[in-house]
Scaffold this motif. Structure first.
Motif, PDB file in Angstrom:
ATOM      1  N   VAL A 167       0.863  -1.177   0.000  1.00 39.10           N
ATOM      2  CA  VAL A 167       0.000   0.000   0.000  1.00 39.10           C
ATOM      3  C   VAL A 167       0.899   1.228   0.000  1.00 39.10           C
ATOM      4  O   VAL A 167       1.657   1.449   0.949  1.00 39.10           O
ATOM      5  N   LEU A 168       0.848   2.017  -1.065  1.00 36.30           N
ATOM      6  CA  LEU A 168       1.679   3.217  -1.179  1.00 36.30           C
ATOM      7  C   LEU A 168       0.836   4.450  -0.901  1.00 36.30           C
ATOM      8  O   LEU A 168      -0.266   4.603  -1.462  1.00 36.30           O
ATOM      9  N   GLN A 223       3.398   0.454   2.911  1.00 40.90           N
ATOM     10  CA  GLN A 223       2.980  -0.443   3.980  1.00 40.90           C
ATOM     11  C   GLN A 223       2.750  -1.835   3.382  1.00 40.90           C
ATOM     12  O   GLN A 223       2.516  -1.961   2.174  1.00 40.90           O
ATOM     13  N   GLN A 224       2.778  -2.846   4.213  1.00 37.32           N
ATOM     14  CA  GLN A 224       2.522  -4.212   3.765  1.00 37.32           C
ATOM     15  C   GLN A 224       1.356  -4.777   4.573  1.00 37.32           C
ATOM     16  O   GLN A 224       1.420  -4.832   5.798  1.00 37.32           O
ATOM     17  N   ALA A 284      -5.997 -11.016   3.234  1.00 36.12           N
ATOM     18  CA  ALA A 284      -7.337 -10.812   3.772  1.00 36.12           C
ATOM     19  C   ALA A 284      -7.677  -9.323   3.836  1.00 36.12           C
ATOM     20  O   ALA A 284      -8.818  -8.917   3.554  1.00 36.12           O
ATOM     21  N   THR A 285      -6.706  -8.504   4.177  1.00 36.35           N
ATOM     22  CA  THR A 285      -6.942  -7.060   4.236  1.00 36.35           C
ATOM     23  C   THR A 285      -7.183  -6.495   2.846  1.00 36.35           C
ATOM     24  O   THR A 285      -8.076  -5.656   2.659  1.00 36.35           O
ATOM     25  N   VAL A 286      -6.411  -6.950   1.857  1.00 34.74           N
ATOM     26  CA  VAL A 286      -6.626  -6.480   0.489  1.00 34.74           C
ATOM     27  C   VAL A 286      -8.035  -6.839   0.029  1.00 34.74           C
ATOM     28  O   VAL A 286      -8.753  -6.014  -0.552  1.00 34.74           O
ATOM     29  N   LEU A 304      -4.889   3.671   6.976  1.00 33.96           N
ATOM     30  CA  LEU A 304      -4.369   2.360   7.362  1.00 33.96           C
ATOM     31  C   LEU A 304      -3.174   2.532   8.306  1.00 33.96           C
ATOM     32  O   LEU A 304      -2.356   3.441   8.132  1.00 33.96           O
ATOM     33  N   THR A 305      -3.072   1.635   9.275  1.00 33.60           N
ATOM     34  CA  THR A 305      -2.055   1.803  10.314  1.00 33.60           C
ATOM     35  C   THR A 305      -0.994   0.703  10.305  1.00 33.60           C
ATOM     36  O   THR A 305      -0.333   0.469  11.311  1.00 33.60           O
ATOM     37  N   ALA A 306      -0.818   0.001   9.189  1.00 30.10           N
ATOM     38  CA  ALA A 306       0.254  -0.995   9.113  1.00 30.10           C
ATOM     39  C   ALA A 306       1.608  -0.289   9.179  1.00 30.10           C
ATOM     40  O   ALA A 306       1.729   0.884   8.799  1.00 30.10           O
TER      41      ALA A 306
END
Length: 276
Positions: free
Chosen positions: A73-74, A94-95, A99-101, A177-179
């Motif tokens: 996620v950029l 982020q990676q 399941a999140t995607v 998003l907080t990854a």
């Protein structure tokens, strides 16, 4: 006996076949269908287009968020508040897991990215358009909404306000998003080039030798051109730009001085041709 045995055997065979069929039907009903594979590249993106700004900004503008099938996620990262600003924009990666995607894809559908209802044309001048792009195994859907952040919901019909609200909530979720995040290091960097006009006389910037491809490159807008550096050239450009500012004069061997706006090229892009 022979006839009775034959009938009995036939009955047993029919019963066994019936039970086997029921077992197969039951197994099919109780087993979830396998999920369709995610695209290997771009899955979901939110970006701004248009609006009143400079040609350089239009060409180098980064998407707000880009989600890939492999979980990357950029997003735009924090920018230090100094003048003149750093030459290189901040981009973070982020990676997240599969399941999140998939959950984000479902949220995009729920938010209306695949719909085509009227979102209105608010009487707001020079605002950007927010473009939502969703790619699945069924194809690519693009939905655009003008002045999404600039238009109060109470100025629109209820149906349009509700549809815009869902898209706004999706954008907030994607950008929130907080990854764990780290700096994105591009394999290719695009340079949008214009003649240097002198900069701020009160904050003169030192000249820097240009280490990349021949300038000025291919025209991409009024008074601006673009070149892409990849491989070792990209590494050299990034190293030189790391300590430069947006007003740095870049000097070529012929003595020409250029202003350069940098745009990290994203994983699904190739170079200048993909810029806004």
């Amino acid at each position: 006996m022979t006839t009775t045995s034959t009938v009995r055997a036939a009955a047993v065979l029919v019963l066994a076949l019936g039970l086997a069929g029921c077992a197969r039907d039951g197994a099919g009903a109780g087993s979830p269908s396998p999920a369709a594979p995610l695209p290997s590249g771009l899955v979901l993106q939110v970006a701004h287009t248009g609006g009143f700004t400079t040609p350089e900004e239009l060409a180098t503008r980064l998407p707000l968020v880009t989600v890939y099938g492999d979980g990357r996620v950029l997003t735009q990262g924090p920018q230090i508040e100094i003048w003149p600003p750093p030459a290189l924009p901040s981009v973070q990666v982020q990676q997240v897991d599969e399941a999140t995607v998939r959950a984000l894809v479902d949220r995009a559908v729920e938010a209306g990215v695949t719909e085509d209802g009227d979102l209105g044309e608010p009487p707001v001048a020079d605002a950007p358009t927010t473009r939502f792009t969703l790619t699945t195994d069924e194809g690519t859907a693009v939905r655009e909404v003008y002045a999404l952040a600039e238009t109060p919901d109470d100025t629109l019909p209820a149906e349009q306000a509700e549809a815009r609200g869902r898209l706004r909530a999706l954008q907030d979720e994607l950008t929130g998003l907080t990854a764990p995040a780290e700096a994105y290091v591009p394999q290719t960097v695009a340079a949008v080039v214009a003649p240097h006009r002198g900069g701020d006389p009160e904050l003169p910037q030192p000249d820097v030798a240009w280490p990349g491809p021949e300038l000025p490159g291919t025209p991409v807008g009024p008074g601006i051109s673009c070149v892409s550096a990849t491989g070792q050239q990209a590494a050299d450009v990034l190293a030189a730009a790391a300590s430069a500012s947006v007003q740095t004069p870049w000097v070529t061997p012929d003595g020409a001085r250029w202003s350069i706006a940098f745009r990290p090229v994203l994983p699904h892009e190739s170079g200048c041709a993909d810029l806004g």
